[in-house]
Design a protein around this motif. Structure first.
Motif, PDB file in Angstrom:
ATOM      1  N   GLY B  47       1.207  -1.762   0.227  1.00 28.67           N
ATOM      2  CA  GLY B  47      -0.261  -0.140   0.069  1.00 28.67           C
ATOM      3  C   GLY B  47       0.935   1.065  -0.275  1.00 28.67           C
ATOM      4  O   GLY B  47       0.260   2.499  -0.246  1.00 28.67           O
ATOM      5  N   LEU B  48       2.277   1.187   0.042  1.00 33.86           N
ATOM      6  CA  LEU B  48       2.994   2.659   0.287  1.00 33.86           C
ATOM      7  C   LEU B  48       2.949   3.093  -0.768  1.00 33.86           C
ATOM      8  O   LEU B  48       3.014   1.837  -1.752  1.00 33.86           O
ATOM      9  CB  LEU B  48       4.451   2.289   0.761  1.00 33.86           C
ATOM     10  N   SER B  49       4.007   3.801  -1.236  1.00 29.41           N
ATOM     11  CA  SER B  49       3.952   4.889  -2.272  1.00 29.41           C
ATOM     12  C   SER B  49       5.190   4.810  -2.150  1.00 29.41           C
ATOM     13  O   SER B  49       5.771   5.538  -1.423  1.00 29.41           O
ATOM     14  CB  SER B  49       2.822   6.174  -2.415  1.00 29.41           C
ATOM     15  N   PHE B  50       6.418   4.443  -3.311  1.00 25.88           N
ATOM     16  CA  PHE B  50       7.498   4.285  -3.445  1.00 25.88           C
ATOM     17  C   PHE B  50       7.651   5.748  -4.115  1.00 25.88           C
ATOM     18  O   PHE B  50       8.805   6.224  -3.826  1.00 25.88           O
ATOM     19  CB  PHE B  50       7.309   3.717  -4.567  1.00 25.88           C
ATOM     20  N   GLU B  51       6.820   6.202  -4.753  1.00 23.66           N
ATOM     21  CA  GLU B  51       7.240   7.728  -5.645  1.00 23.66           C
ATOM     22  C   GLU B  51       6.992   8.741  -4.132  1.00 23.66           C
ATOM     23  O   GLU B  51       8.606   9.301  -4.244  1.00 23.66           O
ATOM     24  CB  GLU B  51       6.080   8.372  -6.554  1.00 23.66           C
ATOM     25  N   GLU B  52       6.630   8.761  -3.749  1.00 17.69           N
ATOM     26  CA  GLU B  52       6.472   9.541  -2.360  1.00 17.69           C
ATOM     27  C   GLU B  52       8.120   9.606  -1.533  1.00 17.69           C
ATOM     28  O   GLU B  52       8.312  10.755  -0.537  1.00 17.69           O
ATOM     29  CB  GLU B  52       5.304   9.842  -1.691  1.00 17.69           C
ATOM     30  N   LEU B  53       7.982   8.149  -0.664  1.00 20.72           N
ATOM     31  CA  LEU B  53       8.780   7.434   0.261  1.00 20.72           C
ATOM     32  C   LEU B  53      10.614   8.370  -0.050  1.00 20.72           C
ATOM     33  O   LEU B  53      10.746   8.951   0.006  1.00 20.72           O
ATOM     34  CB  LEU B  53       8.918   6.031   0.763  1.00 20.72           C
ATOM     35  N   TYR B  54      10.590   7.698  -2.030  1.00 24.46           N
ATOM     36  CA  TYR B  54      12.021   8.326  -2.575  1.00 24.46           C
ATOM     37  C   TYR B  54      12.290   8.784  -2.189  1.00 24.46           C
ATOM     38  O   TYR B  54      13.076   9.594  -2.110  1.00 24.46           O
ATOM     39  CB  TYR B  54      11.802   7.562  -3.868  1.00 24.46           C
ATOM     40  N   ARG B  55      10.911   9.824  -2.735  1.00 24.48           N
ATOM     41  CA  ARG B  55      11.245  11.739  -2.696  1.00 24.48           C
ATOM     42  C   ARG B  55      11.431  11.837  -1.309  1.00 24.48           C
ATOM     43  O   ARG B  55      12.551  13.413  -1.322  1.00 24.48           O
ATOM     44  CB  ARG B  55      10.094  12.153  -3.423  1.00 24.48           C
ATOM     45  N   TYR B  58      15.001  11.679  -0.466  1.00 16.97           N
ATOM     46  CA  TYR B  58      15.720  12.392  -1.399  1.00 16.97           C
ATOM     47  C   TYR B  58      16.024  13.807  -1.226  1.00 16.97           C
ATOM     48  O   TYR B  58      17.309  14.453  -1.130  1.00 16.97           O
ATOM     49  CB  TYR B  58      15.313  12.380  -3.269  1.00 16.97           C
ATOM     50  N   ASP B 116      15.214   0.112  -1.391  1.00 13.35           N
ATOM     51  CA  ASP B 116      15.180   0.055  -2.414  1.00 13.35           C
ATOM     52  C   ASP B 116      14.981   2.628  -2.362  1.00 13.35           C
ATOM     53  O   ASP B 116      14.936   2.827  -3.211  1.00 13.35           O
ATOM     54  CB  ASP B 116      14.361   0.046  -2.924  1.00 13.35           C
ATOM     55  N   ILE B 117      14.292   2.594  -0.892  1.00 15.79           N
ATOM     56  CA  ILE B 117      13.720   3.829  -1.067  1.00 15.79           C
ATOM     57  C   ILE B 117      14.600   4.474  -0.599  1.00 15.79           C
ATOM     58  O   ILE B 117      14.850   5.778  -0.834  1.00 15.79           O
ATOM     59  CB  ILE B 117      12.270   4.010   0.549  1.00 15.79           C
ATOM     60  N   MET B 119      17.361   4.989  -2.226  1.00 17.83           N
ATOM     61  CA  MET B 119      18.713   4.765  -2.947  1.00 17.83           C
ATOM     62  C   MET B 119      19.482   5.862  -3.124  1.00 17.83           C
ATOM     63  O   MET B 119      20.213   5.351  -2.882  1.00 17.83           O
ATOM     64  CB  MET B 119      17.964   4.399  -4.124  1.00 17.83           C
ATOM     65  N   TYR B 120      19.054   6.948  -3.100  1.00 23.07           N
ATOM     66  CA  TYR B 120      19.480   8.633  -3.475  1.00 23.07           C
ATOM     67  C   TYR B 120      20.141   8.487  -2.005  1.00 23.07           C
ATOM     68  O   TYR B 120      22.258   8.492  -2.626  1.00 23.07           O
ATOM     69  CB  TYR B 120      18.390   9.165  -3.107  1.00 23.07           C
TER      70      TYR B 120
END
Lengths: 259, 733
Positions: B47-55, B58, B116-117, B119-120
């Motif tokens: 259910g988690l948003s990768f885009e949000e967490l990665y951002r 970042y 993965d989250i 990664m940056y």
């Protein structure tokens, strides 16, 4: 098969043995081949030459011969057209991106192949892997468009296709590429920015490259520190902003200039 | 690919780094990540948003919160791991490993997503500041929080070792679980695997196998014990391949080899009734192969086997060659040697992998004991003689070749090859002259073998013998073609032997019957007519004759006899009875030969052509002989006592040996002179060594003899002693 023919006293009588002649002969007469042939004397440590008069050392002299076959009986292969082909791919899209109101359709597999970040997002185990439409934040549609094009074709369009302010575009693109782990794109942008390097642009470029691209950052600092540039660059507005936002840059510069 | 808006000049904002002014920026961002991580560990990642967490991550790194983020991450993962640890600790008995595996899988999955989250941060902050990457950090935390926690570390090892022990005693265990557990240890780093598992495993294994070996070495035979060791080795290899790191294989093998084999090596080899010697005697190929293969792993294992084999061969060989019973039959003697050689060739080829060092050991053992008996050269020559005679069992030429090749192997072992040469010459001469060679080709083949082995000079005289016979044939033919005046005389066939090529036999000519004398003189003049400057001497101790005999009872026979026997028998054409003394006087045959001759004519059952009075074996001067008119035989042609090569009587033996010693003296001298000529000055010991080395292909020179030869050469002024150093000699040109 090649043969080197060496005539130690030359080939023509009128030369009276004053020089050595070297000829390259192709042995299999059935085929014809274009080749570049070079020969020179091996010098003693310094330069090789073709015409130096040398005294022989210990009675030895060494000829170095190089043969490069230019064309011949080979099959010519065109350069890679992968990017071209992928760039024309219109069908089979399985994901769409919403970027500030604009929609872009794409193929998960292609994007996943090109960027580890997209790989995890699109093919991983979190929400986006199963969502048909994904919203991207903090990126302008124009920038995304160019980045997307790059991911398919592996090329950047020229300045004329980059809108009204290509310079700004490059900066945004650099940051975006860094964020999405597209290292080649990042360096392409860096290269473009470097090409436009001047005392007016150096500050802005440096600001952009600070955290995203260390190669460009170092080159900017070098440029800054070069004597002929420093005086002018230091007086620009851009430099002022730079100093405010990134105090550490002053320290780096000081070190570089060797004050 | 894109069906966005048509291209127009898009307006781009100037690039500006965002400056974060919110003081709660970090805490808010971290809260997002913190909660996400919790969901991940609770299997709720979808259910988690990768885009949000990665951002989020970042932006944190971009705003220079990398260090703080890293710190928080570490703390947070530790907390989760501590929760997991409690679960693992609580697991009962057999469920312990399962629970550990389950939690390990969970952690791995979670760790991947966390990485993965973040990664940056992994790509920028971490390498720049030389921090441990996220994934590796996760593994380290797992190792320290769980695997090496006091409650778990000991229990984990004990559980693993317990299961392995059970499997060793025959139980079936869950190998899958073992594999995933050891794989986990390997993933945590090779030092973890080695320290937390492999080393204790090897220690425990060592004591297990030490006990095992003690238990069985007392009650198992060597063969059975080796079988057990082999089985255990295979088991352990298989075990490693199933659920351990492949590098452990070498180490556990070394442990088993040491405990089960190396520690008991001597005891196994020398085990009574079942050890190596028994295996050799009984040709137990399977056991021998096993022993060789296993002891190959043990340091000096093969050396031990080899030396025991060597001393055994030497012992059996020695008893063979010194057994007085064996010495009565030379052919059997040699056959036994050949059999022994065959036996060990087979053992080495089948069980010892044709190992060169073993073949060498075999050769040196044979060389050692064959020369313990100084009659070996003679016996080997007799053996070959037996094989090359007419009427031999190996009618097949190929088989004969094989046998002769094997005999050559024995020949190579002889130290006194020159002695062999002398005997071979004697025996060959007898074969050729009595016409008893089975096959000319085989004779020549044997000569070739000797030539290959010893060189041209060894065989040149022997070849001369063959040539003589051929020439003699032609000469005899020429003799008969030259005159037609010979019809009344007995037919003769002459063999002319070049002196020097043939073994020298002292011969006193005896008195031949007049008929023979006549024709032989005719031959002599024929021969000397065509060959000037030569001298012919009749060798009456060789030769044979065919006599047509008519007995008193009417039976007619053709008797094949020796020359001496012929002389004796012909006397009875003019006298009915003769005493020994009379026969001796008339024939002038040497006493010893005459006695043997008469014995063979009168005392051999079935061949009693003469009658002796009295019938005793010994012959006294007054014993009388007459023709046996009652002689019968089923065959028309009767052979009387062929001159077969006997092994020598003692005086004959002595004589041959003396002759050989005499022949050696010039050879030794020649060697000394050769050496001194090239070296000019040399000390005593060096001369000894060099001379021995040079003559070694033919015989082993006696140091005393060498010394005498040197003295003799000094006397004859070939050498001189150095004035100052008595041990140095100088060559005199």
């Amino acid at each position: 098969m090649w043969r080197m023919n060496c005539y130690s006293s030359g080939v023509r009588e009128r030369d009276m043995g004053q020089h050595v002649s070297l000829f390259l002969e192709l042995l299999n007469k059935s085929s014809s081949v274009e080749a570049i042939f070079g020969a020179w004397l091996k010098g003693n440590g310094r330069q090789n030459s073709t015409s130096a008069k040398r005294t022989l050392a210990y009675g030895y002299i060494t000829f170095v011969c190089a043969i490069m076959v230019v064309s011949g009986n080979s099959i010519s292969v065109p350069p890679s057209d992968l990017g071209e082909h992928l760039g024309r791919l219109l069908n089979g899209t399985d994901v769409s991106f919403n970027v500030d109101g604009e929609t872009f359709h794409a193929h998960r597999a292609v994007l996943a192949a090109r960027s580890p970040v997209f790989h995890v997002g699109l093919l991983g185990s979190m929400a986006e892997a199963t969502m048909p439409a994904i919203t991207l934040h903090d990126i302008a549609p124009a920038v995304f468009r160019v980045m997307l094009r790059f991911m398919y074709t592996d090329t950047l369009p020229g300045d004329d296709e980059l809108g009204t302010s290509p310079f700004e575009m490059m900066q945004h693109l650099l940051a975006a590429a860094d964020r999405c782990a597209l290292d080649r794109l990042k360096l392409l942008c860096a290269q473009r920015l470097w090409d436009k390097m001047s005392v007016d642009t150096v500050a802005a470029t440096l600001a952009c490259a600070m955290y995203s691209c260390s190669e460009l950052k170092n080159k900017c600092i070098d440029f800054f520190a070069a004597e002929k540039n420093f005086k002018k660059a230091v007086l620009t507005d851009g430099f002022l902003h730079l100093g405010q936002k990134f105090p550490s840059i002053i320290a780096d510069l000081r070190e570089r200039v060797g004050a | 690919m894109m069906n966005g808006q048509k291209k127009r000049g898009p307006r781009i904002e100037p690039f500006r780094h965002r400056v974060e002014t919110d003081p709660k920026f970090f805490d808010k961002s971290w809260r997002k990540l913190h909660d996400a991580i919790r969901e991940i560990y609770n299997h709720n990642a979808s259910g988690l948003s990768f885009e949000e967490l990665y951002r989020t991550a970042y932006n944190m790194v971009l705003h220079k919160f990398g260090p703080k983020l890293y710190e928080k991450l570490t703390e947070n993962m530790k907390e989760h791991l501590e929760e997991m640890r409690t679960c693992v600790e609580a697991a009962q008995g057999g469920l312990f490993l399962e629970e550990l595996e389950r939690k390990w899988n969970d952690h791995n999955k979670a760790l991947t997503m966390i990485r993965d989250i973040l990664m940056y941060m992994d790509r920028t902050y971490i390498p720049t500041n030389k921090k441990t990457p996220v994934f590796d950090l996760g593994l380290e935390l797992w190792r320290d929080t769980i695997v090496r926690s006091p409650m778990i570390q000991g229990r984990l090892l004990d559980t693993l070792l317990e299961l392995i022990h059970r499997e060793r005693t025959g139980e079936v265990i869950n190998r899958c679980l073992m594999r995933t557990t050891t794989k986990m240890l390997m993933n945590l780093g090779s030092s973890v695997y080695q320290d937390d598992f492999e080393r204790p495993f090897l220690e425990v294994s060592a004591s297990f196998y030490s006990g095992e070996s003690q238990q069985f070495i007392d009650c198992y035979s060597c063969g059975d014990y080796l079988r057990l060791a082999e089985r255990r080795l295979n088991e352990e290899s298989e075990r490693v391949s199933q659920y351990m790191d492949v590098k452990t294989n070498e180490k556990i093998t070394a442990v088993v080899v040491k405990e089960m084999l190396a520690n008991h090596m001597q005891r196994l080899i020398h085990m009574e009734n079942s050890g190596l010697v028994n295996m050799l005697i009984e040709d137990r190929y399977e056991d021998l192969t096993r022993m060789y293969t296993l002891f190959n792993h043990v340091p000096d294992g093969l050396t031990a086997i080899r030396s025991v084999m060597m001393s055994h061969i030497k012992d059996t060989g020695k008893s063979l060659v010194t057994d007085p019973e064996r010495l009565k039959d030379p052919v059997d003697f040699v056959q036994r040697l050949l059999n022994e050689k065959d036996k060990y060739d087979n053992i080495i080829n089948v069980s010892f992998n044709s190992d060169k060092s073993f073949l060498n050991a075999l050769n040196s053992s044979f060389e050692h004991f064959i020369n313990l008996n100084n009659r070996s050269p003679e016996f080997i020559s007799l053996f070959v003689d037996d094989k090359l005679r007419k009427g031999v069992k190996e009618a097949n030429e190929e088989d004969l070749e094989t046998v002769l090749d094997k005999v050559m192997m024995l020949f190579r072992y002889l130290q006194e090859k020159d002695l062999f040469e002398k005997y071979y010459k004697q025996h060959l001469a007898k074969r050729l002259l009595s016409g008893k060679t089975a096959s000319d080709d085989s004779e020549r083949s044997m000569l070739v073998k000797l030539k290959t082995e010893c060189g041209y000079q060894f065989t040149s005289k022997l070849e001369g013998m063959f040539t003589d016979l051929k020439t003699s044939q032609d000469t005899t033919q020429g003799f008969y073609a030259s005159t037609s005046d010979l019809a009344d005389y007995p037919q003769i066939s002459v063999q002319i032997l070049t002196t020097g090529s043939w073994p020298t036999q002292p011969c006193n000519t005896c008195n031949l019957p007049p008929e023979i004398v006549a024709v032989s003189e005719k031959f002599r003049s024929y021969y000397l007519g065509t060959h000037n400057g030569r001298r012919l001497t009749w060798q009456t101790n060789m030769g044979h004759a065919d006599i047509k005999a008519t007995f008193g009872n009417g039976s007619k026979h053709e008797l094949n006899v020796s020359t001496y026997q012929m002389c004796v028998l012909m006397l009875f054409n003019s006298s009915d009875v003769l005493t020994y003394r009379e026969i001796e006087q008339s024939t002038a045959i040497p006493a010893a030969d005459l006695k043997r001759c008469l014995q063979s004519l009168a005392l051999v059952k079935g061949k009693q052509v003469l009658r002796k009075e009295p019938m005793s074996r010994d012959i006294a001067d007054d014993d009388s002989f007459c023709v046996n008119d009652k002689f019968t035989s089923k065959l028309f042609k009767v052979k009387i006592g062929t001159v077969v090569a006997q092994k020598e009587t003692d005086p004959e033996k002595l004589e041959t040996r003396q002759r050989v010693e005499e022949d050696r003296k010039p050879q030794i001298e020649a060697a000394i002179v050769r050496i001194m000529k090239s070296r000019r000055v040399l000390d005593h010991n060096s001369i000894m060594t060099e001379v021995t080395k040079q003559l070694q292909p033919r015989f082993l020179p006696n140091p005393v003899v060498i010394k005498k030869r040197i003295e003799s050469l000094i006397e004859r002024e070939f050498l001189e002693r150095d004035k100052t150093d008595r041990k140095m000699y100088r060559y005199l040109a």
